[in-house]
Motif scaffolding. Structure first.
Motif, PDB file in Angstrom:
ATOM      1  N   TRP A   1       0.856  -1.188   0.000  1.00  0.00           N
ATOM      2  CA  TRP A   1       0.000   0.000   0.000  1.00  0.00           C
ATOM      3  C   TRP A   1       0.890   1.235   0.000  1.00  0.00           C
ATOM      4  CZ3 TRP A   1       0.741  -3.342   4.053  1.00  0.00           C
ATOM      5  CH2 TRP A   1       1.330  -2.822   5.210  1.00  0.00           C
ATOM      6  N   PRO A   2       0.356   2.368  -0.398  1.00  0.00           N
ATOM      7  CA  PRO A   2       1.169   3.595  -0.407  1.00  0.00           C
ATOM      8  C   PRO A   2       1.407   4.120   1.008  1.00  0.00           C
ATOM      9  CG  PRO A   2      -0.718   3.779  -1.899  1.00  0.00           C
ATOM     10  CD  PRO A   2      -0.953   2.576  -1.035  1.00  0.00           C
TER      11      PRO A   2
ATOM     12  N   ALA B   1      -4.260   7.502   3.480  1.00  0.00           N
ATOM     13  CA  ALA B   1      -5.474   7.628   2.669  1.00  0.00           C
ATOM     14  C   ALA B   1      -6.557   8.408   3.396  1.00  0.00           C
ATOM     15  CB  ALA B   1      -5.986   6.237   2.295  1.00  0.00           C
TER      16      ALA B   1
ATOM     17  N   ARG C   1      -6.303  12.233   3.431  1.00  0.00           N
ATOM     18  CA  ARG C   1      -6.439  12.738   2.065  1.00  0.00           C
ATOM     19  C   ARG C   1      -7.896  12.696   1.616  1.00  0.00           C
ATOM     20  NH1 ARG C   1      -1.638  11.298  -2.020  1.00  0.00           N
ATOM     21  NH2 ARG C   1      -0.164  12.821  -1.231  1.00  0.00           N
TER      22      ARG C   1
ATOM     23  N   ARG D   1      -6.090  16.243  -1.106  1.00  0.00           N
ATOM     24  CA  ARG D   1      -4.672  15.869  -1.095  1.00  0.00           C
ATOM     25  C   ARG D   1      -3.764  17.002  -0.639  1.00  0.00           C
ATOM     26  NH1 ARG D   1      -2.643  12.601  -6.225  1.00  0.00           N
ATOM     27  NH2 ARG D   1      -4.581  11.584  -5.690  1.00  0.00           N
TER      28      ARG D   1
ATOM     29  N   ASP E   1       9.032  -0.294  -2.846  1.00  0.00           N
ATOM     30  CA  ASP E   1       9.141   0.421  -4.121  1.00  0.00           C
ATOM     31  C   ASP E   1       9.191   1.922  -3.846  1.00  0.00           C
ATOM     32  OD1 ASP E   1       9.117   1.173  -6.804  1.00  0.00           O
ATOM     33  OD2 ASP E   1       7.476  -0.190  -7.338  1.00  0.00           O
TER      34      ASP E   1
ATOM     35  N   GLN F   1       8.986   5.168  -6.462  1.00  0.00           N
ATOM     36  CA  GLN F   1       8.894   5.560  -7.876  1.00  0.00           C
ATOM     37  C   GLN F   1       9.656   6.871  -8.089  1.00  0.00           C
ATOM     38  OE1 GLN F   1       4.852   4.726  -9.603  1.00  0.00           O
ATOM     39  NE2 GLN F   1       4.405   4.207  -7.477  1.00  0.00           N
TER      40      GLN F   1
ATOM     41  N   GLU G   1       9.323   9.575 -10.879  1.00  0.00           N
ATOM     42  CA  GLU G   1       8.208  10.521 -10.861  1.00  0.00           C
ATOM     43  C   GLU G   1       8.597  11.862 -10.255  1.00  0.00           C
ATOM     44  OE1 GLU G   1       6.081   9.220 -12.972  1.00  0.00           O
ATOM     45  OE2 GLU G   1       4.315   8.898 -11.706  1.00  0.00           O
TER      46      GLU G   1
ATOM     47  N   ARG H   1       3.350  13.417 -10.741  1.00  0.00           N
ATOM     48  CA  ARG H   1       1.996  13.015 -10.381  1.00  0.00           C
ATOM     49  C   ARG H   1       1.028  14.200 -10.373  1.00  0.00           C
ATOM     50  NH1 ARG H   1       1.463   7.887  -7.844  1.00  0.00           N
ATOM     51  NH2 ARG H   1       2.844   6.588  -9.099  1.00  0.00           N
ATOM     52  N   THR H   2       1.538  15.341  -9.952  1.00  0.00           N
ATOM     53  CA  THR H   2       0.644  16.496  -9.788  1.00  0.00           C
ATOM     54  C   THR H   2       1.125  17.720 -10.549  1.00  0.00           C
ATOM     55  OG1 THR H   2       1.869  17.225  -7.838  1.00  0.00           O
ATOM     56  CG2 THR H   2       0.006  15.745  -7.469  1.00  0.00           C
TER      57      THR H   2
ATOM     58  N   GLU I   1       3.707   9.519  -1.279  1.00  0.00           N
ATOM     59  CA  GLU I   1       2.761   8.850  -2.179  1.00  0.00           C
ATOM     60  C   GLU I   1       3.480   8.027  -3.247  1.00  0.00           C
ATOM     61  OE1 GLU I   1       0.236  11.654  -4.122  1.00  0.00           O
ATOM     62  OE2 GLU I   1       1.834  12.529  -5.328  1.00  0.00           O
TER      63      GLU I   1
ATOM     64  N   GLN J   1       6.005   2.773  -1.679  1.00  0.00           N
ATOM     65  CA  GLN J   1       5.099   1.660  -1.438  1.00  0.00           C
ATOM     66  C   GLN J   1       5.678   0.804  -0.319  1.00  0.00           C
ATOM     67  OE1 GLN J   1       2.353   1.795  -3.077  1.00  0.00           O
ATOM     68  NE2 GLN J   1       1.430  -0.226  -3.282  1.00  0.00           N
TER      69      GLN J   1
END
Lengths: 260, 393
Positions: free
Chosen positions: A25-26, A30, A33, A38, A173, A175, A178, A230-231, A243, A246
């Motif tokens: 899960w991130p 959650a 947010r 966010r 993980d 990322q 990004e 992402r944003t 975010e 992971q």
């Protein structure tokens, strides 16, 4: 251990449960947010009192991962995230909370689908609604529903289940691509530092529990000048990096149909 | 057509079981820079499309069959750029242009020579209908209205497609099998409200994916099955991969999962296959796309509702130019980003397979490239048009 459900009791013998399952899960929470949006949630997660107490971390960082952001006058310069349960400060981010939730959730459960009338596996929300201890899992978190849903499904399949040894929450993980430099190039992965392996990794599984990110001196810019793909926004808050992280628990399971 | 959806969602999202309308046309539109009247222009287009759906062709003054198509309106990232008169808070955080020329995703890259912003516009119109004529007519009537009334809009590009009636994709396998069960689709699709103006709406991802069919057909069937994760003929999910020397033999689950204890019915087992514990099977496409096996309401499950349409752009000496208009609806674009970004999901490979493979296993193929794509916010139904409140109308 009398309070363990049969699936977990059968998994106490490691020979019964050898197949790997990863539940991930991130790290960004959650619940906050979903409640505040966010941007506002990310601000809240980094909130400090004037004397530096990490109120945002305590109140909102609840995915078995917590971070802090070191800032200068221009913004963030360093990001540190940990999943070491002994270091986490939120009251729901504890080893005991994780164990209680697992013991409550790893029981068989099938529901009838409203449309087809056929039996189906329950969702995380539906599992949480059946827990003996309603406080052991929260439906609006990222971590709890996906953990309990998987445990219930594995138990329903009749599998012995155990947490992989050593039990922990691991960073699986990041990322990094990004995050973009001011030249719009992906950030070099070397700027990330993953550390605190729980034990020598003989099975090849990553067991990092600490992540540090800082732009090297001499790059001509700092973390605050990185942009999230992402944003599209510059990095202002730790949640924008969390975010992209992971985290996971590793389960070991046996064959289906073993546990009656 | 439009009965197949949640009550607030726009038409063109088919949540109920059954086949998709056969024809698809995705139109990308831009506003003329510096012109106002955006709300008026969208209102005029939406009004005309509503009339057409009732069977009235405006220019010719004749009537046609009603209800031959559905139209869906989405707002792209460019619509929210500074200087467009919207507040910064109006833009959904994850509604961003796809990166170009790099990316846009970890292992899904642009095809060579693709121009920036292909597939991305200020707004999009997804047209779905009973045949190519129905959706084509809706697009052309839109173009005529813009020209005749000098509306500050340009139809910049369109992409067509069709639903196959055999449930298979160009690569010859069952497609859409692992899609979300109908009773749970709304959970995956409906936006809870960040920002508030899109509460009850959804987000659309449009990715026009070219498939290298020549490369795919060069792979033997057992390698194809290992990459997909299903038996090619029956569609049953693979349980394990057996080996004999350097050869691999994919083995599907039996039709009835005997010995599996209390498990759901066979149809459920087929739709949503269990994890297998076989690392080769777990690296296949169907498992990478849904690693956590979670229900759509579970945040970390990253479930999305897919509604793809195949396309064929012609056949030349190099073979057919074909692929899939991948269309997905999700409550937050973050979920698609995670699926296409995480290394153990589809961020690590272009389609399926694993890099640290054993003898006999296929190398993860570079099978798919992107020819166009964009993200869009799709507000709920509204009057005089979806999203009118965003424009102050």
């Amino acid at each position: 251990v009398p309070e363990l459900p049969p699936a977990l009791a059968a998994g106490l013998d490691p020979a019964n449960a050898t197949e790997l399952r990863i539940v991930d899960w991130p790290a960004a929470p959650a619940r906050v947010r979903a409640r505040f949006g966010r941007r506002e949630a990310d601000r809240l997660c980094d909130e400090l009192t004037p004397d530096g107490e990490e109120t945002g971390r305590l109140a909102y960082q609840e995915e078995y991962a917590e971070w802090r952001v070191v800032r200068d006058a221009a913004g963030p310069v360093r990001f540190e995230l940990t999943t070491e349960l002994s270091e986490l400060r939120g009251e729901s981010n504890t080893l005991d909370a994780l164990r209680r939730m697992a013991a409550d959730a790893a029981v068989p459960l099938l529901l009838l689908d409203a449309d087809s009338g056929e039996p189906r596996f329950p969702s995380g929300s539906e599992v949480i609604a059946t827990l003996r201890d309603p406080g052991s899992a929260r439906d609006d978190r990222g971590s709890d529903p996906v953990i309990v849903e998987r445990l219930a499904r594995l138990a329903t399949e009749g599998r012995p289940i155990r947490f992989d040894d050593p039990l922990g929450v691991y960073i699986v993980d990041v990322q990094a691509s990004e995050l973009l430099t001011p030249e719009d190039e992906p950030m070099p992965r070397e700027w990330l530092r993953l550390s605190r392996e729980a034990s020598p990794s003989q099975d090849g599984l990553p067991r990092h529990q600490r992540l540090e990110l800082e732009v090297p001196a001499g790059a001509g810019f700092t973390l605050a000048q990185l942009r999230s793909a992402r944003t599209g926004r510059r990095i202002e808050y730790g949640g924008q990096i969390a975010e992209l992280v992971q985290v996971a628990v590793y389960l070991r399971v046996g064959r289906p149909g073993v546990v009656g | 057509l439009s009965a197949d959806r949640g009550e607030e969602l726009q038409a063109g999202i088919y949540l109920r079981p059954g086949k998709l309308p056969p024809a698809f046309l995705f139109a990308v539109l831009d506003f003329v820079p510096g012109c106002g009247r955006a709300a008026d222009a969208l209102g005029r287009v939406w009004e005309m499309l509503a009339e057409l759906r009732r069977g009235v062709v405006r220019e010719e003054g004749v009537t046609i069959d009603p209800g031959t198509f559905d139209a869906l309106l989405g707002y792209g990232a460019r619509f929210f750029e500074p200087g467009r008169g919207l507040s910064d808070a109006a833009r959904p955080e994850s509604l961003v242009p796809l990166e170009h020329p790099r990316g846009p995703f970890a292992s899904l890259r642009w095809a060579p020579g693709i121009a920036p912003r292909s597939g991305e516009g200020d707004v999009c119109l997804q047209l779905t209908g009973r045949d190519a004529h129905a959706v084509g007519r809706a697009a052309v009537e839109t173009w005529k209205l813009i020209a005749d009334e000098s509306l500050p809009l340009t139809v910049r590009e369109t992409y067509d497609g069709f639903a196959r009636d055999d449930g298979r994709s160009w690569i010859g396998f069952h497609d859409g099998v692992s899609n979300i069960r109908p009773s749970k689709r709304l959970d995956a699709v409906r936006c809870p409200g960040d920002p508030g103006w899109n509460r009850g709406g959804t987000y659309l991802a449009f990715l026009r994916c070219a498939v290298d069919l020549v490369a795919w057909r060069a792979l033997p069937r057992e390698q194809q099955e290992v990459l997909v994760g299903r038996d090619k003929l029956s569609g049953r999910a693979l349980e394990r991969v057996e080996r004999e020397g350097d050869r691999i033999f994919p083995r599907a689950f039996p039709p009835s999962p005997a010995g599996a204890g209390a498990v759901p019915a066979e149809s459920e087992f087929f739709l949503d296959p269990p994890e297998t514990g076989d690392p080769v099977v777990e690296a296949s496409h169907i498992h990478r796309a849904n690693q956590n096996r979670a229900e759509p309401s579970t945040h970390a499950g990253h479930r999305i509702f897919r509604q793809g349409y195949e396309y064929l752009d012609g056949i030349g000496p190099a073979g057919p130019a074909l692929g899939l208009n991948f269309v997905s609806f999700q409550r937050d674009l973050e979920h698609l980003r995670q699926i296409l970004g995480l290394a153990d999901w589809l961020g690590g490979v272009n389609f399926g397979g694993r890099h640290d493979r054993d003898p006999g296993e296929p190398e993860p193929p570079e099978l798919i490239t992107l020819r166009a794509g964009g993200f869009y916010a799709v507000p709920p139904e509204g009057s005089p048009f979806p999203g009118a409140g965003l424009l102050g109308d």
